[in-house]
Design an enzyme around this catalytic site. Structure first.
Site, PDB file in Angstrom:
ATOM      1  N   GLY A  77      28.859  62.741 -70.753  1.00 36.31           N
ATOM      2  CA  GLY A  77      27.781  63.542 -70.162  1.00 36.31           C
ATOM      3  C   GLY A  77      26.441  63.044 -70.669  1.00 36.31           C
ATOM      4  O   GLY A  77      26.267  61.854 -70.990  1.00 36.31           O
ATOM      5  N   ASN A  78      25.484  63.953 -70.788  1.00 32.08           N
ATOM      6  CA  ASN A  78      24.126  63.617 -71.189  1.00 32.08           C
ATOM      7  C   ASN A  78      24.096  63.021 -72.602  1.00 32.08           C
ATOM      8  O   ASN A  78      23.586  61.914 -72.828  1.00 32.08           O
ATOM      9  CB  ASN A  78      23.322  64.932 -71.112  1.00 32.08           C
ATOM     10  CG  ASN A  78      21.835  64.774 -71.275  1.00 32.08           C
ATOM     11  OD1 ASN A  78      21.211  65.483 -72.057  1.00 32.08           O
ATOM     12  ND2 ASN A  78      21.233  63.868 -70.544  1.00 32.08           N
ATOM     13  N   GLY A  84      26.872  62.206 -74.425  1.00 29.15           N
ATOM     14  CA  GLY A  84      27.892  61.146 -74.493  1.00 29.15           C
ATOM     15  C   GLY A  84      27.308  59.812 -74.049  1.00 29.15           C
ATOM     16  O   GLY A  84      27.544  58.768 -74.677  1.00 29.15           O
ATOM     17  N   LYS A 123      22.913  77.436 -83.261  1.00 29.05           N
ATOM     18  CA  LYS A 123      21.522  77.285 -82.799  1.00 29.05           C
ATOM     19  C   LYS A 123      21.418  77.375 -81.267  1.00 29.05           C
ATOM     20  O   LYS A 123      20.357  77.673 -80.726  1.00 29.05           O
ATOM     21  CB  LYS A 123      20.899  75.998 -83.331  1.00 29.05           C
ATOM     22  CG  LYS A 123      21.563  74.700 -82.885  1.00 29.05           C
ATOM     23  CD  LYS A 123      21.046  74.146 -81.590  1.00 29.05           C
ATOM     24  CE  LYS A 123      21.968  73.126 -80.976  1.00 29.05           C
ATOM     25  NZ  LYS A 123      21.494  72.566 -79.715  1.00 29.05           N
ATOM     26  N   ASN A 172      19.314  75.191 -73.455  1.00 27.91           N
ATOM     27  CA  ASN A 172      19.542  76.625 -73.681  1.00 27.91           C
ATOM     28  C   ASN A 172      18.229  77.411 -73.658  1.00 27.91           C
ATOM     29  O   ASN A 172      18.198  78.552 -73.214  1.00 27.91           O
ATOM     30  CB  ASN A 172      20.285  76.824 -75.003  1.00 27.91           C
ATOM     31  CG  ASN A 172      21.730  76.383 -74.874  1.00 27.91           C
ATOM     32  OD1 ASN A 172      22.499  76.977 -74.118  1.00 27.91           O
ATOM     33  ND2 ASN A 172      22.098  75.318 -75.561  1.00 27.91           N
ATOM     34  N   GLN A 187      25.759  75.446 -73.282  1.00 28.79           N
ATOM     35  CA  GLN A 187      26.805  75.884 -74.208  1.00 28.79           C
ATOM     36  C   GLN A 187      26.499  77.254 -74.812  1.00 28.79           C
ATOM     37  O   GLN A 187      27.397  77.967 -75.250  1.00 28.79           O
ATOM     38  CB  GLN A 187      26.947  74.845 -75.339  1.00 28.79           C
ATOM     39  CG  GLN A 187      27.426  73.485 -74.850  1.00 28.79           C
ATOM     40  CD  GLN A 187      28.806  73.554 -74.238  1.00 28.79           C
ATOM     41  OE1 GLN A 187      29.790  73.770 -74.920  1.00 28.79           O
ATOM     42  NE2 GLN A 187      28.888  73.397 -72.924  1.00 28.79           N
TER      43      GLN A 187
HETATM   44  P1  NAD Z   1      26.959  67.577 -70.420  1.00 31.25           P
HETATM   45  O1  NAD Z   1      26.596  68.999 -70.471  1.00 31.25           O
HETATM   46  O2  NAD Z   1      25.916  66.601 -70.006  1.00 31.25           O
HETATM   47  O3  NAD Z   1      28.074  67.261 -69.352  1.00 31.25           O
HETATM   48  C1  NAD Z   1      29.197  67.907 -69.031  1.00 31.25           C
HETATM   49  C2  NAD Z   1      30.295  66.870 -69.173  1.00 31.25           C
HETATM   50  O4  NAD Z   1      31.538  67.522 -69.013  1.00 31.25           O
HETATM   51  C3  NAD Z   1      30.267  65.747 -68.145  1.00 31.25           C
HETATM   52  O5  NAD Z   1      30.490  64.512 -68.766  1.00 31.25           O
HETATM   53  C4  NAD Z   1      31.431  66.077 -67.217  1.00 31.25           C
HETATM   54  O6  NAD Z   1      32.007  64.946 -66.648  1.00 31.25           O
HETATM   55  C5  NAD Z   1      32.371  66.697 -68.205  1.00 31.25           C
HETATM   56  N1  NAD Z   1      33.404  67.520 -67.593  1.00 31.25           N
HETATM   57  C6  NAD Z   1      33.285  68.384 -66.567  1.00 31.25           C
HETATM   58  N2  NAD Z   1      34.490  68.940 -66.312  1.00 31.25           N
HETATM   59  C7  NAD Z   1      35.373  68.410 -67.207  1.00 31.25           C
HETATM   60  C8  NAD Z   1      36.749  68.590 -67.465  1.00 31.25           C
HETATM   61  N3  NAD Z   1      37.487  69.450 -66.756  1.00 31.25           N
HETATM   62  N4  NAD Z   1      37.319  67.886 -68.474  1.00 31.25           N
HETATM   63  C9  NAD Z   1      36.590  67.037 -69.228  1.00 31.25           C
HETATM   64  N5  NAD Z   1      35.269  66.819 -69.035  1.00 31.25           N
HETATM   65  C10 NAD Z   1      34.676  67.507 -68.031  1.00 31.25           C
HETATM   66  O7  NAD Z   1      27.590  67.141 -71.830  1.00 31.25           O
HETATM   67  P2  NAD Z   1      26.803  66.612 -73.117  1.00 31.25           P
HETATM   68  O8  NAD Z   1      25.333  66.894 -73.035  1.00 31.25           O
HETATM   69  O9  NAD Z   1      27.227  65.214 -73.356  1.00 31.25           O
HETATM   70  O10 NAD Z   1      27.341  67.594 -74.241  1.00 31.25           O
HETATM   71  C11 NAD Z   1      28.529  67.377 -74.969  1.00 31.25           C
HETATM   72  C12 NAD Z   1      28.412  68.075 -76.305  1.00 31.25           C
HETATM   73  O11 NAD Z   1      27.317  67.484 -77.033  1.00 31.25           O
HETATM   74  C13 NAD Z   1      28.098  69.582 -76.232  1.00 31.25           C
HETATM   75  O12 NAD Z   1      28.793  70.239 -77.246  1.00 31.25           O
HETATM   76  C14 NAD Z   1      26.599  69.645 -76.505  1.00 31.25           C
HETATM   77  O13 NAD Z   1      26.213  70.885 -77.096  1.00 31.25           O
HETATM   78  C15 NAD Z   1      26.432  68.502 -77.491  1.00 31.25           C
HETATM   79  N6  NAD Z   1      25.077  67.918 -77.580  1.00 31.25           N
HETATM   80  C16 NAD Z   1      24.315  67.740 -76.479  1.00 31.25           C
HETATM   81  C17 NAD Z   1      23.047  67.177 -76.608  1.00 31.25           C
HETATM   82  C18 NAD Z   1      22.156  66.964 -75.413  1.00 31.25           C
HETATM   83  O14 NAD Z   1      20.930  66.796 -75.585  1.00 31.25           O
HETATM   84  N7  NAD Z   1      22.690  66.943 -74.192  1.00 31.25           N
HETATM   85  C19 NAD Z   1      22.591  66.752 -77.850  1.00 31.25           C
HETATM   86  C20 NAD Z   1      23.415  66.924 -78.959  1.00 31.25           C
HETATM   87  C21 NAD Z   1      24.666  67.513 -78.806  1.00 31.25           C
HETATM   88  P1  13P Z   2      20.643  71.964 -75.599  1.00 30.28           P
HETATM   89  O1  13P Z   2      22.120  71.948 -75.291  1.00 30.28           O
HETATM   90  O2  13P Z   2      20.043  73.327 -75.688  1.00 30.28           O
HETATM   91  O3  13P Z   2      19.860  71.059 -74.678  1.00 30.28           O
HETATM   92  O4  13P Z   2      20.451  71.337 -77.042  1.00 30.28           O
HETATM   93  C1  13P Z   2      20.635  69.962 -77.194  1.00 30.28           C
HETATM   94  C2  13P Z   2      20.757  69.653 -78.626  1.00 30.28           C
HETATM   95  O5  13P Z   2      21.767  69.962 -79.224  1.00 30.28           O
HETATM   96  C3  13P Z   2      19.610  69.010 -79.279  1.00 30.28           C
HETATM   97  O6  13P Z   2      19.900  68.664 -80.598  1.00 30.28           O
END
Ligand code: NAD
Ligand code: 13P
Length: 350
Positions: free
Chosen positions: A12-13, A15, A206, A271, A299
């Site tokens: 995802g974003n 990843g 958070k 969020n 989340q």
């Molecule tokens: P995301 O919210 O961008 O994307 C959702 C992902 O879930 C996509 O890759 C999609 O293909 C996948 N998905 C949808 N249905 C699915 C299924 N049934 N099985 C498996 N995968 C499926 O995801 P993200 O931003 O990469 O977030 C992943 C984790 O990283 C979360 O816990 C988030 O809190 C954390 N995180 C996010 C950020 C950020 O800025 N986006 C930063 C740090 C940590």
């Molecule tokens: P959000 O899921 O609220 O965008 O937070 C991303 C994050 O974890 C930044 O460190």
């Protein structure tokens, strides 16, 4: 030392942003790591084309991280087992609700000696109210050691190579150092601490406070009010962490995974946007997620619900008025205008 193969589970974003770092680092540190990084991608069709195909030809995740080129040695793979079969290091980075299912497929299908690191900001809650960090879920489901990485890391800013810090929580020094070498870059500075569970608790909790920051934005309040939400939210985060993890160290809250991530989420996170949108429209969270997130997921609401359910079971909602109000506003059980009086009457002021 034999070179390690790295696979990413999730695309995802965050990843995809982390794939950019790992793809470059494994090539630069080729004495330690094999040069190809397979990335498991939940397959979907974009205008009649498979997303994996787009990533592997255009080297861009046009859905989840548009505008950022990924290194060509990052290969998107739609089959989970094919993506992870050769991995010595598994990097888990997907919304927490999918982890159990992914692990049930991976169980007994990974190489011996494989280790994992979870970048997931969420947790699993047992029916008896016990909170399980995602690294423990992964570690126990797969029977392997699992560390955690969490920090003030908005994915798009990291992908643009803007300077930031992050924290690895790992009890094993050697594994912690190996992971630091895998993730660190001149713009992504990584500190290693042993207090893994607190690193993860910060990252999950958070997300709830981020919604609170959005609520005060949506209500039209300014920076002082938001600072109060951040401070009171931090106090509830610490109190909750002390409850779940008696051995936690408060100093971990001063790492990037703690106060820094809280601040960034309350200003620029998804969020926060959700909290503001809940005030400005009467749509449900599901509708807002669909309209605002283009496939990404919030989340915070899920974690707020999980924490609320656990607090209710323990008769402790009155000790966590901010977490409780945020959950109730999300499910439209509380008038958002009451949020300020909830801040005003917070037990921290009594
Ligand atoms: P995301 O919210 O961008 O994307 C959702 C992902 O879930 C996509 O890759 C999609 O293909 C996948 N998905 C949808 N249905 C699915 C299924 N049934 N099985 C498996 N995968 C499926 O995801 P993200 O931003 O990469 O977030 C992943 C984790 O990283 C979360 O816990 C988030 O809190 C954390 N995180 C996010 C950020 C950020 O800025 N986006 C930063 C740090 C940590
Ligand atoms: P959000 O899921 O609220 O965008 O937070 C991303 C994050 O974890 C930044 O460190």
């Amino acid at each position: 030392m034999e070179r390690k193969t790295v696979s990413i589970v999730g695309s995802g974003n965050w990843g995809s942003a982390i794939a950019k770092i790992l793809g470059k680092n494994v090539v630069e540190r080729k004495e330690k790591f094999n040069p190809e990084v397979k990335m498991y991608m939940y397959e979907e069709m974009i205008d009649g084309r498979k997303l994996t195909e787009i990533v592997n030809t255009e080297h861009e995740n046009i859905k989840y991280l548009p505008g950022i080129k990924l290194p060509e040695n990052v290969v998107a793979v739609p089959d989970l087992l094919e993506a992870t079969r050769e991995a010595d290091i598994l990097v888990f980075v997907l919304p927490h609700q999918y982890v159990h299912k992914i692990c049930s497929t991976l169980k007994n299908n990974i190489k011996q000696g494989t280790v994992a690191v979870s970048l997931i900001k969420g947790f699993s809650i047992h029916e008896d109210g016990v909170i399980i960090p995602m690294s423990k879920v992964i570690g126990e489901d797969l029977g392997i050691p699992c560390a955690a990485l969490s920090g003030a890391n908005l994915a798009t800013e990291v992908a643009q190579e803007q300077f930031c810090e992050s924290t690895i929580g790992c009890e094993d020094d050697q594994m912690g150092q190996l992971l630091k070498e895998l993730f660190e870059t001149p713009y992504f500075r990584v500190a290693v601490v042993s207090d893994r569970q607190t690193v993860e608790a910060c990252g999950a909790l958070k997300n709830i406070v981020g919604i609170g920051a959005g609520i005060v934005d949506g209500l039209g309040f300014g920076d002082n009010t938001k600072a109060a939400v951040i401070r009171l939210g931090l106090m509830e985060m610490i109190k909750a962490t002390e409850m779940f993890i008696p051995e936690m160290k408060v100093t971990t809250f001063f790492e990037s995974c703690g106060i820094a991530d809280l601040v960034t989420t309350c200003h620029g996170g998804r969020n926060r946007l959700l909290g503001e949108s809940v005030i400005k429209s009467d749509k449900t969270i599901k509708q807002l997620e669909k309209e605002l997130m283009k496939g990404q997921s919030f989340q915070g609401p899920l974690i707020a619900r999980e924490i609320y359910t656990m607090l209710e079971k323990k008769n402790m909602t009155d000790k966590f008025p901010l977490f409780t109000a945020i959950h109730k506003i999300c499910i439209r059980e509380m008038d958002p205008k009451e949020f300020i009086s909830c801040l005003r009457n917070h037990p921290e002021h009594l």
